[in-house]
Design a protein around this motif. Structure first.
Motif, PDB file in Angstrom:
ATOM      1  N   PHE A 174     -60.673 -16.598 -18.078  1.00 47.65           N
ATOM      2  CA  PHE A 174     -60.152 -15.242 -18.228  1.00 47.65           C
ATOM      3  C   PHE A 174     -60.446 -14.523 -16.910  1.00 47.65           C
ATOM      4  N   CYS A 175     -59.401 -14.280 -16.129  1.00 52.41           N
ATOM      5  CA  CYS A 175     -59.621 -13.879 -14.744  1.00 52.41           C
ATOM      6  C   CYS A 175     -59.046 -12.505 -14.421  1.00 52.41           C
ATOM      7  N   GLY A 176     -58.679 -11.714 -15.445  1.00 52.05           N
ATOM      8  CA  GLY A 176     -58.285 -10.322 -15.218  1.00 52.05           C
ATOM      9  C   GLY A 176     -57.181 -10.194 -14.192  1.00 52.05           C
ATOM     10  N   ASP A 177     -57.453  -9.428 -13.142  1.00 56.78           N
ATOM     11  CA  ASP A 177     -56.453  -9.181 -12.094  1.00 56.78           C
ATOM     12  C   ASP A 177     -56.805  -9.902 -10.787  1.00 56.78           C
ATOM     13  N   THR A 178     -57.567 -11.000 -10.874  1.00 56.93           N
ATOM     14  CA  THR A 178     -57.895 -11.742  -9.646  1.00 56.93           C
ATOM     15  C   THR A 178     -56.829 -12.791  -9.369  1.00 56.93           C
ATOM     16  N   LEU A 179     -56.713 -13.759 -10.247  1.00 58.34           N
ATOM     17  CA  LEU A 179     -55.666 -14.779 -10.138  1.00 58.34           C
ATOM     18  C   LEU A 179     -54.597 -14.469 -11.169  1.00 58.34           C
ATOM     19  N   PHE A 180     -53.351 -14.366 -10.725  1.00 61.27           N
ATOM     20  CA  PHE A 180     -52.233 -14.218 -11.653  1.00 61.27           C
ATOM     21  C   PHE A 180     -51.428 -15.512 -11.671  1.00 61.27           C
ATOM     22  N   ALA A 181     -50.608 -15.682 -12.700  1.00 59.34           N
ATOM     23  CA  ALA A 181     -49.671 -16.796 -12.702  1.00 59.34           C
ATOM     24  C   ALA A 181     -48.718 -16.588 -11.527  1.00 59.34           C
ATOM     25  N   GLY A 182     -48.804 -17.472 -10.555  1.00 63.88           N
ATOM     26  CA  GLY A 182     -47.921 -17.403  -9.394  1.00 63.88           C
ATOM     27  C   GLY A 182     -48.341 -16.418  -8.317  1.00 63.88           C
ATOM     28  N   GLY A 183     -49.449 -15.705  -8.507  1.00 65.17           N
ATOM     29  CA  GLY A 183     -49.850 -14.706  -7.517  1.00 65.17           C
ATOM     30  C   GLY A 183     -51.324 -14.353  -7.626  1.00 65.17           C
ATOM     31  N   CYS A 184     -51.689 -13.220  -7.025  1.00 61.19           N
ATOM     32  CA  CYS A 184     -53.068 -12.722  -7.157  1.00 61.19           C
ATOM     33  C   CYS A 184     -53.027 -11.203  -7.144  1.00 61.19           C
ATOM     34  N   GLY A 185     -54.132 -10.592  -7.515  1.00 61.71           N
ATOM     35  CA  GLY A 185     -54.211  -9.137  -7.555  1.00 61.71           C
ATOM     36  C   GLY A 185     -54.193  -8.542  -6.150  1.00 61.71           C
ATOM     37  N   ARG A 186     -53.804  -7.286  -6.088  1.00 64.57           N
ATOM     38  CA  ARG A 186     -53.898  -6.578  -4.803  1.00 64.57           C
ATOM     39  C   ARG A 186     -55.362  -6.415  -4.418  1.00 64.57           C
ATOM     40  N   VAL A 187     -55.613  -6.401  -3.121  1.00 63.03           N
ATOM     41  CA  VAL A 187     -56.980  -6.236  -2.639  1.00 63.03           C
ATOM     42  C   VAL A 187     -57.220  -4.731  -2.467  1.00 63.03           C
ATOM     43  N   PHE A 188     -57.800  -4.096  -3.483  1.00 69.70           N
ATOM     44  CA  PHE A 188     -58.007  -2.649  -3.449  1.00 69.70           C
ATOM     45  C   PHE A 188     -59.357  -2.272  -2.852  1.00 69.70           C
ATOM     46  N   GLU A 189     -60.410  -2.948  -3.285  1.00 69.65           N
ATOM     47  CA  GLU A 189     -61.761  -2.512  -2.896  1.00 69.65           C
ATOM     48  C   GLU A 189     -62.464  -3.474  -1.950  1.00 69.65           C
ATOM     49  N   GLY A 190     -62.089  -4.731  -2.012  1.00 74.01           N
ATOM     50  CA  GLY A 190     -62.760  -5.720  -1.178  1.00 74.01           C
ATOM     51  C   GLY A 190     -61.989  -5.972   0.102  1.00 74.01           C
TER      52      GLY A 190
END
Ligand code: ZN
Length: 254
Positions: A126-142
């Motif tokens: 369960f990876c929230g908004d880190t790894l998406f199917a086919g993509g990844c989350g936007r880098v907001f804070e890191g």
């Protein structure tokens, strides 16, 4: 074993999935951004909510906690971020918790937010908004290197792992993926398959980690075709972190 639990998506907002884990009697939910669809799903299935798992502090992941806590008096696990006030168990990398008899391990995956954690058990993530199917989350804070390192941790899990991310972003992600990795036959096939699922209103999540490694450009910063394409686009000079940053910045404006 987590895989013996039922895992079902509860759609919320326009494209969120709140994951419901249950054994027919008791339930956990992951990232309840909204309480009402969760309460409805519990009621329809006659389930008692025992716990909530939180991956990060964004409102569309935590907005329903207060109402659910009031309704169910359940326990809440989440990252060590005091902003998420209702959390009763703050967890970090290496911690393990028990979900209806199944262990889930904590992996710290900062980048989208600094507090982001993932929950990994027998064959599930369960990876929230880190790894998406086919993509990844936007880098907001890191930073981009931080996000790549987090995704590298997830890439090292068993390829048979089922990836439960928090949004149905797959078609848009795969359309971008095809720009970045145009000669990837597995990607072309995956996009067609996911398009057919969405036409029938079937979730494309969970996905298989092996398919992410084969077709998700944000897991392929060291794939020669992706490196070549980013170089040709003048978006990278070739280190893993530069390729990754080039991809993420490209997708930000795609
Ligand atoms: Zn988020």
């Amino acid at each position: 074993m987590v895989t013996t639990l039922n895992i079902e998506p509860i759609p919320a907002f326009s494209d969120n999935y709140i994951w419901l884990l249950h054994n027919g009697t008791d339930a956990f939910v992951v990232d309840p951004g909204d309480a009402s669809p969760v309460l409805q799903a519990l009621s329809v299935r006659d389930l008692t909510l025992k716990g909530i798992l939180i991956t990060h502090h964004h409102f569309d992941h935590v907005g329903g906690i207060d109402a659910l806590k009031k309704a169910a008096q359940c326990e809440i696990w989440g990252p060590e971020n005091p902003k998420i006030t209702p959390v009763t168990h703050r967890v970090r990398e290496g911690d393990t918790l028990n979900v209806l008899g199944s262990p889930l391990h904590i992996i710290e995956v900062p980048g989208h937010t600094l507090d982001h954690i993932a929950y990994q058990g027998d064959g599930v993530l369960f990876c929230g908004d880190t790894l998406f199917a086919g993509g990844c989350g936007r880098v907001f804070e890191g930073t981009h290197p931080m996000m790549r390192k987090s995704l590298a941790k997830l890439r090292s899990l068993s390829p048979a792992t089922k990836v439960y991310c928090a949004h149905e972003y797959t078609l848009a992600n795969l359309q971008f993926a095809l720009e970045a990795d145009p000669n990837n036959a597995a990607l072309v096939e995956r996009l067609a398959y996911c398009e057919s699922l969405r036409k029938q209103n079937i979730p494309t999540v969970p996905s298989l980690l092996a398919d992410e490694i084969a077709t998700n450009p944000f897991m392929r910063w060291d794939a020669p075709d992706v490196v070549k394409k980013l170089t040709a686009e003048s978006r990278s000079v070739g280190t893993d972190d530069e390729v990754f940053a080039g991809l993420r910045l490209w997708k930000d404006t795609f």
